[in-house]
Design a protein around this motif. Structure first.
Motif, mmCIF file in Angstrom:
data_model
loop_
_atom_site.group_PDB
_atom_site.id
_atom_site.type_symbol
_atom_site.label_atom_id
_atom_site.label_comp_id
_atom_site.label_asym_id
_atom_site.label_seq_id
_atom_site.Cartn_x
_atom_site.Cartn_y
_atom_site.Cartn_z
ATOM 1 N N VAL A 120 8.013 2.606 1.099
ATOM 2 C CA VAL A 120 8.148 3.106 2.472
ATOM 3 C C VAL A 120 9.603 3.409 2.814
ATOM 4 O O VAL A 120 9.922 4.420 3.415
ATOM 5 N N PHE A 138 15.088 3.197 11.604
ATOM 6 C CA PHE A 138 14.872 1.908 12.272
ATOM 7 C C PHE A 138 15.723 1.770 13.538
ATOM 8 O O PHE A 138 16.450 0.813 13.734
ATOM 9 N N LYS A 151 6.020 1.401 21.935
ATOM 10 C CA LYS A 151 5.877 1.708 20.511
ATOM 11 C C LYS A 151 4.943 0.726 19.784
ATOM 12 O O LYS A 151 4.174 1.123 18.916
ATOM 13 N N PHE A 152 5.028 -0.567 20.155
ATOM 14 C CA PHE A 152 4.312 -1.587 19.388
ATOM 15 C C PHE A 152 3.308 -2.391 20.212
ATOM 16 O O PHE A 152 2.758 -3.369 19.739
ATOM 17 N N GLU A 158 10.029 -2.432 13.918
ATOM 18 C CA GLU A 158 9.540 -1.232 13.222
ATOM 19 C C GLU A 158 9.253 -1.516 11.749
ATOM 20 O O GLU A 158 8.204 -1.143 11.219
ATOM 21 N N ILE A 159 10.176 -2.188 11.083
ATOM 22 C CA ILE A 159 10.008 -2.457 9.656
ATOM 23 C C ILE A 159 8.810 -3.366 9.407
ATOM 24 O O ILE A 159 7.936 -3.080 8.576
ATOM 25 N N TYR A 181 16.920 -4.236 7.660
ATOM 26 C CA TYR A 181 16.324 -3.796 6.398
ATOM 27 C C TYR A 181 16.650 -4.782 5.278
ATOM 28 O O TYR A 181 15.773 -5.207 4.516
ATOM 29 N N ASN A 199 6.286 -4.144 11.420
ATOM 30 C CA ASN A 199 5.019 -3.564 11.853
ATOM 31 C C ASN A 199 4.484 -2.601 10.805
ATOM 32 O O ASN A 199 3.275 -2.576 10.523
ATOM 33 N N THR A 200 5.368 -1.812 10.209
ATOM 34 C CA THR A 200 4.970 -0.874 9.157
ATOM 35 C C THR A 200 4.379 -1.616 7.958
ATOM 36 O O THR A 200 3.441 -1.156 7.319
ATOM 37 N N LEU A 201 4.936 -2.796 7.681
ATOM 38 C CA LEU A 201 4.501 -3.582 6.526
ATOM 39 C C LEU A 201 3.352 -4.535 6.861
ATOM 40 O O LEU A 201 2.891 -5.277 5.997
#
Length: 363
Positions: free
Chosen positions: A9, A53, A123-124, A95-96, A63, A98-100
């Protein structure tokens, strides 16, 4: 499997001679000598707004900490991440993670900027929990138990008397209490002590600055770098890198005195930080010539004076470059220190670089 997902990703591959920063290659050093009218000395800003991010210097640390957590095996299935933050690190982590597919609890002061809270909700679909009694973790634990499997973002707001904006000790203590009372389910990445924080700034931020100085042909000049300090991961990473070069560089770390500035601490709080202590040690080993600590009085007033320049001049430049080069509070704090130095000594360092940790869009 998750380690593969992280690299697939976000794809960080590290520096190379052709591509100094992997996926963070969209970093740019922007010259603003003309805009500031600083004839005789060149001024550059390094905006982080173009990074993934949410585009702040904390995007790098977020990150790196997640990557390290997966490599160390800390983020097993059903684990929940908690992190004390003033905003920027939390947005990047949200963001990181949530994506994972990793649940995230963000612990903040009740004085957190409204823009951060609104972004998290929009966003979340973040749930906001205002904790009245910071001695009890039960409201947070109860929410976590009630959530189905899968990612979520929980924003925990602590009372101001327990967690002021400029002093995250209360948020850190509450986060650690959550970890201790979770029976191993909750893990804290700990931006204040995690070696991944300064390490990525050593590998990416410092490496990029050096790469650009060489490309432009400025390696042989005296160079001042201005930045503010919160966790001091950026300052420490830069100091560790430049201490091992032959460049004539001084890091000017600017701290507020008298006012709360989001994401930045005063000198008293700085002295409690692990990375600040390490920064002092690096400076000592370099005969106290590498790092200069500056305290700025009336920081809110000083930042306010620069806001029209920020919106009009840097805003116009942003449109021309299609890159946000405006500065947030911590960025303008550092810029103000540079302008003070230039007024006091117009023939100062021939090259000056100001780190714009975040942009005006965050405010």
């Amino acid at each position: 499997m998750i380690q593969f997902a992280l690299r697939r990703v976000f794809g960080f591959v590290g520096p190379s001679s052709d591509s100094p920063n992997g996926p963070f290659d969209n970093l740019k050093l922007v010259e603003v000598t003309k805009e500031l009218g600083t004839a005789g000395t060149r001024v550059f800003i390094l905006p982080f707004a173009s990074l993934p991010f949410y585009g702040t210097s904390k995007s790098l640390a977020a990150y790196a900490m997640v990557e390290r957590a997966f490599e160390k095996g800390y983020l097993e299935p059903d684990r929940v991440v908690v992190e004390p933050t003033s905003g920027n690190t939390g947005l990047a982590l949200a963001e990181i993670l949530n994506t994972l597919g990793v649940p995230f609890v963000m612990v903040v002061s009740r004085k957190i900027a409204k823009s951060f809270e609104e972004t998290l909700k929009e966003k979340f679909r973040a749930f906001v929990l205002e904790v009245e009694d910071p001695t009890s973790t039960e409201p947070v634990m109860s929410y976590i138990r009630s959530c189905p499997k899968g990612p979520f973002v929980l924003l925990v707001k602590l009372p101001i008397n327990f967690c002021p904006t400029d002093e995250p000790t209360g948020a850190i203590a509450y986060s650690k209490k959550l970890v201790q009372e979770s029976g191993g389910r909750i893990v804290m990445l700990d931006q204040y002590n995690n070696p991944a924080n300064p390490e990525i700034h050593r590998k990416v931020t410092a490496h990029f600055i050096h790469h650009e100085l060489k490309r432009i042909g400025l390696e042989g000049y005296r160079i001042n770098i201005y930045l503010s300090g919160g966790t001091f991961g950026t300052a420490l990473g830069l100091s560790q890198y430049f201490a091992n070069t032959n460049l004539d560089i001084r890091l000017n770390v600017v701290l507020p005195s008298g006012d709360d500035i989001f994401g930045v601490v005063d000198l008293r709080a700085a002295k409690l930080r692990t990375f600040f202590k390490s920064l002092e040690e690096v400076n000592r080993l370099n005969n106290d010539r590498l790092v200069r600590i500056l305290e700025m009085k009336r920081p809110i007033e000083r930042i306010s004076r620069l806001w029209s320049l920020n919106e009009q001049v840097f805003g116009k430049l942003s449109s021309q470059l299609t890159l946000d080069v405006t500065g947030g509070y911590s960025s303008l704090l550092a810029l103000s220190a540079l302008l003070d130095d230039l007024r006091a000594n117009p023939d100062g360092a021939p090259v000056n670089i100001v780190l714009f940790h975040d942009s005006a869009a965050r405010y």
